[in-house]
Write a protein that holds these residues in place. Structure first.
Motif, PDB file in Angstrom:
ATOM      1  N   THR A  84       0.812  -1.221   0.000  1.00  0.00           N
ATOM      2  CA  THR A  84       0.000   0.000   0.000  1.00  0.00           C
ATOM      3  C   THR A  84       0.847   1.272   0.000  1.00  0.00           C
ATOM      4  O   THR A  84       0.312   2.355  -0.237  1.00  0.00           O
ATOM      5  N   ARG A 126     -10.176   5.573  -4.523  1.00  0.00           N
ATOM      6  CA  ARG A 126     -10.539   4.358  -5.266  1.00  0.00           C
ATOM      7  C   ARG A 126      -9.820   4.303  -6.613  1.00  0.00           C
ATOM      8  O   ARG A 126      -9.432   3.213  -7.081  1.00  0.00           O
ATOM      9  N   ALA A 129      -6.283   3.255  -5.805  1.00  0.00           N
ATOM     10  CA  ALA A 129      -6.288   1.853  -5.385  1.00  0.00           C
ATOM     11  C   ALA A 129      -6.372   0.924  -6.592  1.00  0.00           C
ATOM     12  O   ALA A 129      -5.642  -0.078  -6.683  1.00  0.00           O
ATOM     13  N   GLY A 130      -7.257   1.245  -7.524  1.00  0.00           N
ATOM     14  CA  GLY A 130      -7.409   0.407  -8.707  1.00  0.00           C
ATOM     15  C   GLY A 130      -6.141   0.306  -9.522  1.00  0.00           C
ATOM     16  O   GLY A 130      -5.818  -0.762 -10.061  1.00  0.00           O
ATOM     17  N   GLU A 135      -7.909  -2.654  -3.121  1.00  0.00           N
ATOM     18  CA  GLU A 135      -9.321  -2.340  -3.003  1.00  0.00           C
ATOM     19  C   GLU A 135      -9.552  -1.440  -1.805  1.00  0.00           C
ATOM     20  O   GLU A 135      -8.721  -1.358  -0.894  1.00  0.00           O
ATOM     21  N   VAL A 137     -12.343  -0.665   1.199  1.00  0.00           N
ATOM     22  CA  VAL A 137     -13.507  -1.158   1.927  1.00  0.00           C
ATOM     23  C   VAL A 137     -13.992  -0.060   2.859  1.00  0.00           C
ATOM     24  O   VAL A 137     -13.206   0.524   3.608  1.00  0.00           O
ATOM     25  N   GLN A 147      -5.210  -5.223   0.346  1.00  0.00           N
ATOM     26  CA  GLN A 147      -5.135  -6.229  -0.703  1.00  0.00           C
ATOM     27  C   GLN A 147      -6.520  -6.850  -0.912  1.00  0.00           C
ATOM     28  O   GLN A 147      -7.245  -7.106   0.045  1.00  0.00           O
ATOM     29  N   PRO A 148      -6.884  -7.169  -2.152  1.00  0.00           N
ATOM     30  CA  PRO A 148      -8.201  -7.763  -2.391  1.00  0.00           C
ATOM     31  C   PRO A 148      -8.335  -9.192  -1.885  1.00  0.00           C
ATOM     32  O   PRO A 148      -9.456  -9.680  -1.707  1.00  0.00           O
ATOM     33  N   SER A 151      -9.268 -10.727   4.003  1.00  0.00           N
ATOM     34  CA  SER A 151     -10.582 -10.488   4.597  1.00  0.00           C
ATOM     35  C   SER A 151     -10.653 -11.153   5.960  1.00  0.00           C
ATOM     36  O   SER A 151      -9.891 -12.077   6.273  1.00  0.00           O
ATOM     37  N   ASN A 178     -17.259  -5.184   5.947  1.00  0.00           N
ATOM     38  CA  ASN A 178     -16.106  -6.058   6.152  1.00  0.00           C
ATOM     39  C   ASN A 178     -16.428  -7.297   6.984  1.00  0.00           C
ATOM     40  O   ASN A 178     -15.560  -8.148   7.185  1.00  0.00           O
TER      41      ASN A 178
END
Length: 234
Positions: A84, A126, A129-130, A135, A137, A147-148, A151, A178
Motif C-alpha cells: 500500500t 478508489r 487503489a485500482g 481495493e 472497503v 489487498q483484495p 478479509s 467487512n
C-alpha cells in the motif's frame, strides 16, 4: 464441549454504544463465554489485543480486516503493508489526505493496510487503489486500503483451524461490509439494527436492537438455544 458455539465478534458498531466506546455490559457475557471468542476488527492489531486483555479473555483476534491475527501464542500474517505504500504516496501527491492529523494513531501500529478518514476524497482513493491492484472497503468508520485477497473471513479459516474448529461451528455478530466474508463462512450470523446494507443482506438474522443492545440480545438467544445439530440452527 459446551452447549454454545464459539463466537467471532466485530467491535465497532457491535460491542459499542451508539455514541462510541465499548459498552461495558458486553464485557461479562464475553468473559464468561465457555467456548473460544475471537474479536475480529478493522482496527490496528494492538487494539483488539488490548481489548481482550481488559475484558479478561485470551488474545484471540483478527485485525486489520484479516491482514493479521493472533491465536494460541501464534501471530498469523497475510497482508503486506508495503503493497500500500506506493498507493498512499500517489494519493497524497495528488492532494489526498489520510485525515488523521500529524500524529496518526490510527495507522501508527497498523501492519498490513492503511485506514483513511471517511471525509477523504473517495473517488481519488478508489482510482489510485485500482491502479495499484488494491481495493477500498468502507467499514462505516473509515476507508481501508488493502489487498483484495485479504478479509476477516479468510483469516477466520486459519484461526478456526488453529483452534480445532470448522469455521461453520462459529456464530458471528457484525455490522459492516467487512463482516460479510465472515458471515459467509460461519454457521449462523447476526447483524444489529445499525448494520449497513451489505451486512444486513448477508446476515441470517437482523436484530431489533442497535449496537451492543443487539449483540447482547443475540448472545442471550444463543445461550438459550444451546448448540445446534448443524450450521444455521440458531
Amino acid at each position: 464441549m459446551t452447549d454454545v458455539p464459539p463466537l467471532v465478534l466485530d467491535i465497532d458498531g457491535t460491542l459499542t454504544r451508539p455514541e462510541g466506546g465499548i459498552d461495558p455490559r458486553a464485557c461479562e457475557p464475553i468473559r464468561s463465554w465457555p467456548e473460544p471468542v475471537v474479536l475480529a476488527t478493522g482496527k490496528a492489531f494492538p487494539y483488539p489485543v488490548a481489548l481482550c486483555t481488559f475484558i479478561g479473555i485470551e488474545e484471540r483476534v483478527i485485525a486489520e480486516n484479516g491482514g493479521i491475527a493472533h491465536v494460541d501464542d501464534e501471530v498469523l500474517v497475510h497482508g503486506d503493508r508495503e503493497l500500500t505504500t506506493s498507493a498512499v504516496e500517489e494519493f497524497l501527491d495528488a492532494g489526498g489526505d489520510l485525515g488523521w492529523g500529524q500524529v496518526d494513531l490510527v495507522n501508527r501500529w497498523r501492519e498490513t493496510e492503511v485506514a483513511v478518514r471517511l471525509d477523504a476524497d473517495e473517488a481519488l482513493l478508489r482510482d489510485v487503489a485500482g491502479r495499484h491492484g488494491l481495493e477500498v472497503v468502507d467499514t462505516g468508520y473509515a476507508f481501508h486500503l488493502k489487498q483484495p485477497d485479504m478479509s476477516k473471513g479468510l483469516m477466520l479459516e486459519r484461526v478456526a483451524d488453529r483452534l480445532g474448529y470448522d469455521p461453520a461451528a462459529f456464530v458471528a455478530i457484525g455490522d459492516s461490509e467487512n463482516d460479510v466474508s465472515t458471515f459467509e463462512r460461519v454457521g449462523r450470523s447476526y447483524a444489529p439494527a445499525n448494520a449497513d446494507e451489505r451486512a444486513r443482506a448477508a446476515a441470517d438474522v437482523v436484530l431489533d436492537g442497535e449496537h451492543a443492545d443487539g449483540t447482547l440480545a443475540a448472545l442471550e438467544r444463543i445461550s438459550a438455544s444451546g448448540r445446534p445439530d448443524g450450521p444455521g440452527s440458531y
